[in-house]
Design an enzyme around this catalytic site. Structure first.
Site, PDB file in Angstrom:
ATOM      1  N   HIS A  17     -12.119   4.099  50.352  1.00  0.00           N
ATOM      2  CA  HIS A  17     -10.883   3.350  50.560  1.00  0.00           C
ATOM      3  C   HIS A  17      -9.658   4.172  50.167  1.00  0.00           C
ATOM      4  O   HIS A  17      -8.701   4.313  50.944  1.00  0.00           O
ATOM      5  CB  HIS A  17     -10.921   2.058  49.746  1.00  0.00           C
ATOM      6  CG  HIS A  17      -9.746   1.161  49.988  1.00  0.00           C
ATOM      7  ND1 HIS A  17      -9.727   0.219  50.990  1.00  0.00           N
ATOM      8  CD2 HIS A  17      -8.540   1.073  49.364  1.00  0.00           C
ATOM      9  CE1 HIS A  17      -8.565  -0.406  50.980  1.00  0.00           C
ATOM     10  NE2 HIS A  17      -7.821   0.096  50.000  1.00  0.00           N
ATOM     11  N   GLU A  18      -9.698   4.736  48.963  1.00  0.00           N
ATOM     12  CA  GLU A  18      -8.540   5.501  48.482  1.00  0.00           C
ATOM     13  C   GLU A  18      -8.383   6.820  49.237  1.00  0.00           C
ATOM     14  O   GLU A  18      -7.266   7.295  49.442  1.00  0.00           O
ATOM     15  CB  GLU A  18      -8.678   5.767  46.979  1.00  0.00           C
ATOM     16  CG  GLU A  18      -8.712   4.514  46.124  1.00  0.00           C
ATOM     17  CD  GLU A  18      -7.513   3.603  46.341  1.00  0.00           C
ATOM     18  OE1 GLU A  18      -6.427   4.108  46.708  1.00  0.00           O
ATOM     19  OE2 GLU A  18      -7.657   2.385  46.165  1.00  0.00           O
ATOM     20  N   HIS A  21      -6.246   6.219  52.238  1.00  0.00           N
ATOM     21  CA  HIS A  21      -4.816   6.272  51.915  1.00  0.00           C
ATOM     22  C   HIS A  21      -4.369   7.721  51.718  1.00  0.00           C
ATOM     23  O   HIS A  21      -3.322   8.143  52.215  1.00  0.00           O
ATOM     24  CB  HIS A  21      -4.537   5.497  50.621  1.00  0.00           C
ATOM     25  CG  HIS A  21      -4.722   4.012  50.740  1.00  0.00           C
ATOM     26  ND1 HIS A  21      -4.102   3.262  51.708  1.00  0.00           N
ATOM     27  CD2 HIS A  21      -5.443   3.141  49.988  1.00  0.00           C
ATOM     28  CE1 HIS A  21      -4.438   1.988  51.558  1.00  0.00           C
ATOM     29  NE2 HIS A  21      -5.251   1.894  50.524  1.00  0.00           N
TER      30      HIS A  21
END
Length: 357
Positions: A17-18, A21
């Site tokens: 997920h990170e 980003h």
């Protein structure tokens, strides 16, 4: 072992997920100050280039700290162009959606791999997998691998049922329990009829007939078509998750009792421990489901979630002015507190369920 499995799953999901980003922020020219796994306080960190890669004490989450995301008044003149706050609305949107995209891609990859290992596909047939000893099915002479094609009630006023799914047989034998019925059976290409009486009160774990049935088969996809199947599967699952989540939220708003269980960290850890018992593929399937679930939850327009941040970006794009930073800051803070409170309540509920079991 269950705790370790849970932490492994959480680390994978948070990292993906990170990283979503992180990589899109880099592509958009935003300076990434820190890439953290876990939440502060920091245990240790390694700085490579302009980014600090850190491991933090609390294992329930992660973060990417973008330059100019919070302290807008302290921007270095040399790096103003690399500040998140100075990027266009569409660039901010892509960065915010990076985590959701990452989790969907992970789910897609996992289900594509599982397609090469063999997945269950419907075949429009009802096949007997197992016949229980001393059951009506055994007494009637039914055997494994028999195909049940039709159900004929003794009452001629009732219609005959052509069977294509397991549910067709299960539902109708329950309705006609205690009555003599006729089943049309295909065995090794030959068709015959047999009479049988479904039980009204079958033993625990057995159905009215005493058989285990399936209406699917295992199919393996070659590696070059697996991504196509994986995409369809990941999309369908994502749609189902979104639909069920929508029903849940609507039920909560209208004060209706939810029809689905909600699990927190303890519940997920327990399910992870159960999944690993069924082997690596079951574990991967569970991981893929969680990843798609995380993508949907994060896109909800709730403060502190990616969807909540996206609301402020959309406001900026529509009204051509930046939102009030204090309003954004405290809205996200309140949302974060609410999310933590909900997580605590769900965790208590998970623990109570475990003790009841």
């Amino acid at each position: 072992m269950t705790v370790l499995i849970f932490l492994l799953i959480l680390t994978i999901l948070v990292f993906v997920h990170e990283f979503g980003h992180f990589i899109i922020a880099k592509k958009m020219g935003v300076k990434v100050e820190e890439f953290g796994i876990g939440l502060p306080p920091r245990l240790f960190g390694i700085k490579k280039g302009e980014t600090l890669y850190s491991l933090n004490l609390l294992p329930l989450g992660g973060f990417v700290k973008l330059y100019g995301e919070e302290e807008h008044n302290k921007l270095d003149k040399m790096d103003k162009k690399r500040a998140f706050v100075n990027k266009t609305a569409w660039q901010k949107t892509l960065i915010i959606l990076g985590g959701v995209i990452g989790n969907f891609l992970l789910g897609w990859f996992i289900f594509s791999y599982l397609a090469t290992q063999g997945v269950s596909v419907p075949i429009n047939k009802v096949i007997i997998e197992k016949v229980t000893k001393n059951s009506p099915a055994q007494i009637s002479g039914l055997k494994e691998n028999d195909i049940v094609t039709k159900l004929i009630p003794q009452n001629k006023k009732l219609p005959q049922f052509t069977l294509t799914t397991a549910d067709d047989l299960i539902i109708n034998t329950k309705k006609l329990a205690g009555q003599t019925i006729t089943l049309e059976i295909n065995r090794n290409g030959k068709t015959f009829l047999t009479k049988i009486v479904p039980r009204v009160n079958p033993p625990k774990g057995e159905g009215p007939l005493g058989i285990a049935i399936t209406s699917s088969t295992i199919k393996k996809y070659p590696w070059f078509t697996a991504p196509y199947y994986g995409l369809i599967e990941a999309t369908n699952i994502t749609y189902k998750i979104a639909t069920e989540l929508g029903k849940l939220l609507f039920g909560l708003i209208t004060f209706q009792k939810p029809h689905v269980d909600v699990a927190g960290p303890v519940g997920i850890a327990n399910m992870a421990g159960q999944a690993i018992k069924f082997g690596g593929n079951a574990f991967l399937q569970f991981l893929g489901l969680l990843s798609l679930n995380l993508a949907i939850v994060n896109i909800l327009p709730f403060p502190a979630l990616d969807g909540g941040r996206l609301v402020f970006v959309l406001y900026e794009g529509i009204f051509k002015k930046k939102p009030n930073k204090d309003v954004e800051k405290y809205t996200n803070l309140i949302g974060f507190i609410i999310l933590l409170s909900l997580a605590a309540l769900i965790t208590v509920n998970d623990i109570v369920k475990l003790f009841k079991k």
